[in-house]
Design an enzyme around this catalytic site. Sequence first.
Site, mmCIF file in Angstrom:
data_model
loop_
_atom_site.group_PDB
_atom_site.id
_atom_site.type_symbol
_atom_site.label_atom_id
_atom_site.label_comp_id
_atom_site.label_asym_id
_atom_site.label_seq_id
_atom_site.Cartn_x
_atom_site.Cartn_y
_atom_site.Cartn_z
ATOM 1 N NE ARG A 32 -44.667 -34.787 49.577
ATOM 2 C CZ ARG A 32 -44.773 -33.480 49.366
ATOM 3 N NH1 ARG A 32 -45.936 -32.907 49.100
ATOM 4 N NH2 ARG A 32 -43.708 -32.691 49.459
ATOM 5 N N GLY A 33 -44.647 -33.561 53.268
ATOM 6 C CA GLY A 33 -44.091 -32.219 53.387
ATOM 7 C C GLY A 33 -44.080 -31.878 54.873
ATOM 8 C CB ALA A 34 -41.372 -30.660 57.075
ATOM 9 N NE ARG A 75 -42.305 -39.863 55.530
ATOM 10 C CZ ARG A 75 -42.133 -39.061 54.470
ATOM 11 N NH1 ARG A 75 -43.039 -38.164 54.153
ATOM 12 N NH2 ARG A 75 -41.048 -39.168 53.729
ATOM 13 C CD GLN A 184 -41.912 -36.994 46.842
ATOM 14 O OE1 GLN A 184 -41.161 -37.318 45.920
ATOM 15 N NE2 GLN A 184 -41.794 -37.532 48.040
ATOM 16 C CG ASP A 225 -38.303 -33.037 55.113
ATOM 17 O OD1 ASP A 225 -37.737 -32.790 54.036
ATOM 18 O OD2 ASP A 225 -39.496 -33.333 55.205
ATOM 19 C CG ASN A 235 -35.457 -30.684 51.177
ATOM 20 O OD1 ASN A 235 -36.553 -30.769 51.745
ATOM 21 N ND2 ASN A 235 -35.361 -30.333 49.917
ATOM 22 C CE LYS A 236 -38.402 -36.662 49.570
ATOM 23 N NZ LYS A 236 -38.616 -37.907 50.338
HETATM 24 O O1 MRU Z 1 -41.039 -37.363 51.553
HETATM 25 P P1 MRU Z 1 -41.711 -36.031 51.481
HETATM 26 O O2 MRU Z 1 -42.475 -35.819 50.228
HETATM 27 O O3 MRU Z 1 -42.530 -35.751 52.721
HETATM 28 O O4 MRU Z 1 -40.501 -35.005 51.474
HETATM 29 C C1 MRU Z 1 -40.808 -33.635 51.437
HETATM 30 C C2 MRU Z 1 -39.630 -32.785 51.301
HETATM 31 O O5 MRU Z 1 -38.509 -33.239 51.327
HETATM 32 C C3 MRU Z 1 -39.875 -31.326 51.211
HETATM 33 O O6 MRU Z 1 -38.880 -30.727 50.436
HETATM 34 C C4 MRU Z 1 -39.814 -30.755 52.605
HETATM 35 O O7 MRU Z 1 -40.731 -31.359 53.451
HETATM 36 C C5 MRU Z 1 -39.981 -29.301 52.554
HETATM 37 S S1 MRU Z 1 -41.481 -28.795 53.194
HETATM 38 C C6 MRU Z 1 -42.407 -27.733 52.595
#
Ligand code: MRU
Length: 340
Positions: A32-34, A75, A184, A225, A235-236
């Site tokens: 996970r994470g963009a 996703r 997270q 993201d 973002n999250k």
């Molecule tokens: O749902 P996730 O855990 O994939 O969400 C991740 C985030 O929102 C991060 O802040 C985002 O991807 C930043 S990337 C380094």
Amino acid sequence: MVEQTLLPAQHEQLLVRTVPEMVDAIYRLAVRGAPAIGVAAAFGVLLGIQDQADLERNAFLNHTNAVCDELATARPTAVNLFWALNRMRTRMERDAAANADVADLIAGLFEEAHGIYDSDRATCRRMGEIGAELILDGQSLLTHCNAGALATAGMGTALAPMYVAAEQGKTIHVFADETRPLLQGARITAWELMQANIDVTLITDSTAARVMQEGKVDAVFVGSDRIAANGDVCNKIGTYGVALSAKAHDIPFYVVAPLSTIDPTLADGSLIPIEERPETEITEGFGRRTAPDGVATYTPAFDVTPAGLVTGLITEVGLLEAPNAESIRDALARGAQETA
Ligand code: MRU
């Protein structure tokens, strides 16, 4: 890959062998994470094509496009997924136009995926160096979700400036929002920063405004993201509230994201597709029922912070102060020049 759903209790590797397994790993947030999702998608393409050398050329092209389509369903929000798949498709089309045979098409796709991986590592480092200049010795920072090494192929986005600041000998402290509902921040950011010997304090999401009001936060650093052409930042879920609190307390709010997170096709943040997750993630997260049966739920996984709340956007081509459509266009043009 690290199976991130098990952290921090277990640190296990996940072996992904097939395209459906990669789609599942991305959907479940095992990866996970963009930026990490983008790299995983590129390697997912390789899983789908590596044994297809016997296909006739047109069949191979169709098959690879179908693999990309399948990975694109994993996703919806992080644009790095579509960016990486686009790069893979573009590479294949370019090689095909130069009359490459199937073996060469496969070799080109391997090279492209490794290029995406390598450039993400370099990009993280560069953003870390640029962002570290904004961090003074002794400062206390706040972050939301996880935008560290586990969210990328390198040292992270929002956490990269912290890692570089620490390397430079600066003493810093970080408040990590736990980040409901999948934690997270608690499970990954707190763990990552502790591994790196950076002083971290875990707080609930609702404590963020409180510590800002108490004067305990010098700056906020978050990842993203997807960033729209006008600088609105997705973002999250919860990031928008953090940005509003930062604004109310006159605390700089920095977004750290590679150019691959910018989606120039979307004029503003209202057009960004926001993933909604299964309701069980908030009614019985981590296996224990915490809400009444039958309760109505609303579960967006991301929110959008208007560009006007962003003090600065840190990309691999530099810091964009108060980012807007023009500075974002310039940054993308500079990025394209540097990679040409
Ligand atoms: O749902 P996730 O855990 O994939 O969400 C991740 C985030 O929102 C991060 O802040 C985002 O991807 C930043 S990337 C380094």
